[in-house]
Design a protein around this motif. Structure first.
Motif, PDB file in Angstrom:
ATOM      1  N   ARG A 136      13.364 -46.145 -24.874  1.00  0.00           N
ATOM      2  CA  ARG A 136      12.665 -47.420 -25.059  1.00  0.00           C
ATOM      3  C   ARG A 136      12.951 -48.359 -23.879  1.00  0.00           C
ATOM      4  O   ARG A 136      12.070 -49.102 -23.454  1.00  0.00           O
ATOM      5  CB  ARG A 136      13.086 -48.061 -26.388  1.00  0.00           C
ATOM      6  CG  ARG A 136      12.384 -47.364 -27.564  1.00  0.00           C
ATOM      7  CD  ARG A 136      12.569 -48.115 -28.832  1.00  0.00           C
ATOM      8  NE  ARG A 136      13.754 -47.695 -29.553  1.00  0.00           N
ATOM      9  CZ  ARG A 136      14.324 -48.403 -30.514  1.00  0.00           C
ATOM     10  NH1 ARG A 136      13.821 -49.565 -30.862  1.00  0.00           N
ATOM     11  NH2 ARG A 136      15.382 -47.942 -31.136  1.00  0.00           N
ATOM     12  N   ILE A 137      14.174 -48.311 -23.363  1.00  0.00           N
ATOM     13  CA  ILE A 137      14.471 -49.119 -22.161  1.00  0.00           C
ATOM     14  C   ILE A 137      13.578 -48.654 -21.009  1.00  0.00           C
ATOM     15  O   ILE A 137      13.017 -49.450 -20.273  1.00  0.00           O
ATOM     16  CB  ILE A 137      15.952 -48.993 -21.749  1.00  0.00           C
ATOM     17  CG1 ILE A 137      16.835 -49.624 -22.794  1.00  0.00           C
ATOM     18  CG2 ILE A 137      16.200 -49.681 -20.401  1.00  0.00           C
ATOM     19  CD1 ILE A 137      18.294 -49.588 -22.442  1.00  0.00           C
ATOM     20  N   GLY A 138      13.451 -47.327 -20.887  1.00  0.00           N
ATOM     21  CA  GLY A 138      12.609 -46.759 -19.825  1.00  0.00           C
ATOM     22  C   GLY A 138      11.175 -47.254 -19.942  1.00  0.00           C
ATOM     23  O   GLY A 138      10.545 -47.622 -18.940  1.00  0.00           O
ATOM     24  N   ILE A 139      10.659 -47.289 -21.159  1.00  0.00           N
ATOM     25  CA  ILE A 139       9.288 -47.781 -21.370  1.00  0.00           C
ATOM     26  C   ILE A 139       9.238 -49.272 -21.010  1.00  0.00           C
ATOM     27  O   ILE A 139       8.294 -49.744 -20.373  1.00  0.00           O
ATOM     28  CB  ILE A 139       8.825 -47.533 -22.825  1.00  0.00           C
ATOM     29  CG1 ILE A 139       8.723 -46.025 -23.084  1.00  0.00           C
ATOM     30  CG2 ILE A 139       7.488 -48.207 -23.095  1.00  0.00           C
ATOM     31  CD1 ILE A 139       8.405 -45.645 -24.503  1.00  0.00           C
ATOM     32  N   ARG A 164      11.481 -40.487 -32.277  1.00  0.00           N
ATOM     33  CA  ARG A 164      10.117 -40.110 -31.864  1.00  0.00           C
ATOM     34  C   ARG A 164       9.101 -41.068 -32.455  1.00  0.00           C
ATOM     35  O   ARG A 164       8.195 -41.536 -31.774  1.00  0.00           O
ATOM     36  CB  ARG A 164       9.811 -38.703 -32.365  1.00  0.00           C
ATOM     37  CG  ARG A 164       9.882 -37.658 -31.289  1.00  0.00           C
ATOM     38  CD  ARG A 164       9.627 -36.297 -31.857  1.00  0.00           C
ATOM     39  NE  ARG A 164       8.270 -36.146 -32.349  1.00  0.00           N
ATOM     40  CZ  ARG A 164       7.886 -35.180 -33.175  1.00  0.00           C
ATOM     41  NH1 ARG A 164       8.763 -34.282 -33.581  1.00  0.00           N
ATOM     42  NH2 ARG A 164       6.652 -35.089 -33.584  1.00  0.00           N
ATOM     43  N   ALA A 165       9.289 -41.346 -33.746  1.00  0.00           N
ATOM     44  CA  ALA A 165       8.343 -42.243 -34.424  1.00  0.00           C
ATOM     45  C   ALA A 165       8.364 -43.624 -33.770  1.00  0.00           C
ATOM     46  O   ALA A 165       7.308 -44.244 -33.590  1.00  0.00           O
ATOM     47  CB  ALA A 165       8.707 -42.347 -35.896  1.00  0.00           C
ATOM     48  N   GLU A 166       9.548 -44.087 -33.383  1.00  0.00           N
ATOM     49  CA  GLU A 166       9.647 -45.423 -32.766  1.00  0.00           C
ATOM     50  C   GLU A 166       8.939 -45.463 -31.416  1.00  0.00           C
ATOM     51  O   GLU A 166       8.211 -46.409 -31.117  1.00  0.00           O
ATOM     52  CB  GLU A 166      11.125 -45.799 -32.596  1.00  0.00           C
ATOM     53  CG  GLU A 166      11.804 -46.157 -33.903  1.00  0.00           C
ATOM     54  CD  GLU A 166      13.326 -46.187 -33.803  1.00  0.00           C
ATOM     55  OE1 GLU A 166      13.964 -46.531 -34.801  1.00  0.00           O
ATOM     56  OE2 GLU A 166      13.869 -45.849 -32.722  1.00  0.00           O
ATOM     57  N   VAL A 167       9.150 -44.405 -30.633  1.00  0.00           N
ATOM     58  CA  VAL A 167       8.499 -44.358 -29.314  1.00  0.00           C
ATOM     59  C   VAL A 167       6.978 -44.267 -29.482  1.00  0.00           C
ATOM     60  O   VAL A 167       6.215 -44.944 -28.777  1.00  0.00           O
ATOM     61  CB  VAL A 167       9.056 -43.188 -28.473  1.00  0.00           C
ATOM     62  CG1 VAL A 167       8.219 -42.973 -27.216  1.00  0.00           C
ATOM     63  CG2 VAL A 167      10.506 -43.460 -28.079  1.00  0.00           C
ATOM     64  N   MET A 168       6.546 -43.460 -30.440  1.00  0.00           N
ATOM     65  CA  MET A 168       5.098 -43.332 -30.686  1.00  0.00           C
ATOM     66  C   MET A 168       4.496 -44.676 -31.094  1.00  0.00           C
ATOM     67  O   MET A 168       3.393 -45.030 -30.690  1.00  0.00           O
ATOM     68  CB  MET A 168       4.851 -42.301 -31.802  1.00  0.00           C
ATOM     69  CG  MET A 168       4.976 -40.864 -31.358  1.00  0.00           C
ATOM     70  SD  MET A 168       3.751 -40.471 -30.102  1.00  0.00           S
ATOM     71  CE  MET A 168       4.763 -40.128 -28.742  1.00  0.00           C
TER      72      MET A 168
END
Lengths: 309, 259
Positions: A136-139, A164-168
């Protein structure tokens, strides 16, 4: 819009990209698929300026990438690493300098951190973060300068289902914000969930490109799932030998029948047989193909054509 | 300029938060206390043995363990043990960041490669230089407490400067090699090569006393009056080596592939 035409890249004698043509439309999430070594990361590294291309052209919003002064793309590399002795806030201040961000850095950092859902960890050292939090930091970094095009390389690899769900969820938010996202991943269910279009790369060229909904529709309806009572063996044999059935995997209680090209006709013929023999069908379902099946079909067909299977 | 400032802040944070600053200060200042105490302890041992029958031959030897020996011992330990520890502590910043790929995100986002590199050169060599100066001063202070006063404060300044510049030069080479290649370990090979080439070249010209790699001998010389010309030329050459390390690593790092 990203337009890639005739992109070529070799490493030594190995040609990785063999005249790749690809188009990503503004505001869409583009699923960039392909097996390991297909050339996805090489393509992304060229588009982000990390690698020099051997030939071809990359145009962003109509301009040649190689002559653009400011790089227009935010990039999340595969398995990103950070200066993990810094806190989240300190790291984003460094990223603000990297992007030459001219606005209120504190405000922007808080905005980005809110977007990626790390408000509670803003003053914690990155070292103690989970993989999902690091992704998430990377995003957040890719988003920081407000660039409209983002390339996310395997953002969900090695994450647990929750991560995975959070990133999606973040990718869906980016889509709502009108960002253009190129998403490369091997988790095809993730692509199916968030992407508008996909491109399947194999042997350095795009083998298939299109809208996911259309691709699924075009490949739908060739299999039927049945639940029956007391389906006699001779009838199973009759169905299996019928011209409409490509394959038949039925038992006394039902199963799956793959129907030949003219699905409507085949479907009618199957039910005619069942009705004539007074077989009670308790459930019936046209099997919807997954993106994974389409992917395997494309890559597998190509491999078979090359004589690999 | 903004990026250079951010880079310096990042390096400073790294030094403080990873305990590297503490490690550098501990080894350099720790030795400055340890060596004089050790030499004083040896001097005391000698005095004890002198009282014993048939040990009078040690009488002359006990005079050796004085202030000068303590300072020279500090300089020698600093160059061997101290430098090894400093190198080990700085390996990660010299090339480890590239190996771990933690530089990929900032550099792809537009962080200027020169700013990233210069920040390192602006933080670590000066830090090590100042630490060594402080170390020599601390060692001198400790010897004042433990030994008869033989050397004036002014007399330690030039050796301290030579030692500090020698350390800073080595750190510049470590950073330069590490950042240019992404592998700090290559530093050893390059250092060996540079040392050989420079020593041979200067030896051929009869200028070996100006060899910057032999600066540590000036740094441990607290006994004789310094030759100011030799000092100045050696230090000047060491500074040139530092700038060359910055320049070459900058040229190579600009072209370096990060993936």
């Amino acid at each position: 819009m990203i337009e890639i035409s005739g992109l070529q890249k070799s490493f030594g004698s190995k040609r990785v990209l063999n005249g790749l043509n690809m188009e990503v439309k503004p505001g869409e999430v583009y699923g960039f698929l392909g097996e390991n070594g297909a050339g996805k990361s090489t393509t992304m590294n060229i588009v982000t300026g990390l690698l020099e291309k051997d030939g071809g052209e990359v145009r962003i919003n109509g301009k040649d990438l190689s002559v653009m002064e400011e790089h227009p793309i935010g990039y999340l590399p595969e398995s990103p690493e950070f200066f993990d002795y810094m806190t989240c806030r300190q790291y984003f201040a460094y990223i603000a300098a990297a992007c030459s961000y001219e606005g209120d850095i504190r405000k922007r950092t808080e905005e980005v951190i809110r977007l990626i859902g790390l408000e509670n960890a803003i003053d914690r050292k990155i070292k103690g973060f989970s993989r999902g939090m690091k992704q998430r930091i990377g995003i957040g970094c890719a988003l920081y300068s407000g660039k409209d095009i983002l390339i996310l390389d395997e953002p969900t690899s090695a994450l647990d289902p929750q991560g995975r769900a959070e990133v999606m969820q973040i990718i869906l938010q980016l889509k709502e914000m009108g960002k253009t996202v190129i998403l490369s991943t091997h988790i095809l269910s993730d692509v199916e969930r968030v992407a508008d279009r996909v491109g399947i790369l194999h042997n350095g060229v795009l083998q298939l490109e299109g809208n996911i909904a259309e691709l699924l529709r075009a490949n739908a309806g060739h299999e039927i799932m049945l639940e029956t009572e007391n389906l006699p063996a001779d009838l199973i044999e009759k169905i299996a030998k019928s011209p409409f059935a490509i394959s038949c995997n039925l038992t006394q209680h039902g199963g799956k029948v793959e129907i030949a090209e003219d699905f409507e006709e085949g479907n009618r013929a199957l039910f005619r047989i069942l009705a004539e023999n007074k077989i009670l069908v308790s459930s019936y379902q046209v099997v919807r193909p997954t993106l994974e099946q389409i992917y395997l079909k494309v890559v597998g067909a190509h491999a078979a054509a090359k004589g690999w299977n | 300029m903004l990026q250079l400032k951010a880079g310096i802040k990042k390096e400073w944070l790294e030094l403080c938060k990873t305990g590297r600053l503490l490690g550098i200060l501990l080894i350099i200042l720790g030795l400055s206390l340890f060596d004089p105490i050790m030499i004083r302890f040896l001097a005391l041992l000698m005095e004890v043995f002198q009282d014993a029958p048939s040990m009078s031959s040690l009488e002359a030897l006990s005079g050796v363990f004085g202030q000068q020996t303590a300072l020279a011992s500090y300089a020698a330990d600093c160059v061997s043990t101290g430098m090894l520890v400093v190198f080990l502590l700085l390996m990660r910043t010299a090339g480890g960041e590239q190996k771990r790929r933690s530089v990929v995100i900032p550099l792809t986002l537009g962080f200027d490669r020169d700013a990233y590199l210069y920040a390192k050169f602006l933080v670590y060599p000066p830090l090590v230089f100042i630490s060594v100066l402080l170390g020599v001063c601390t060692a001198y202070g400790t010897t004042l407490l433990l030994f008869t006063h033989q050397i004036g404060f002014v007399d330690i300044l030039l050796p301290a400067l030579a030692l500090g510049v020698y350390f800073a030069m080595q750190v510049c080479l470590l950073l330069g090699c590490g950042c240019a290649t992404g592998k700090a370990g290559i530093f050893v090979a390059i250092l060996y090569l540079l040392h050989t080439i420079l020593t041979t070249a200067l030896g051929t010209l009869g200028w070996n006393r100006y060899n910057p790699f032999a600066l540590y001998t000036f740094g441990s010389n607290f006994t004789s009056a310094p030759d100011l010309v030799d000092y100045s030329i050696s230090i000047g050459l060491a500074v040139v080596v530092c700038f060359a390390a910055v320049l070459f690593s900058s040229l190579l790092f600009r072209k370096k592939k990060l993936v």
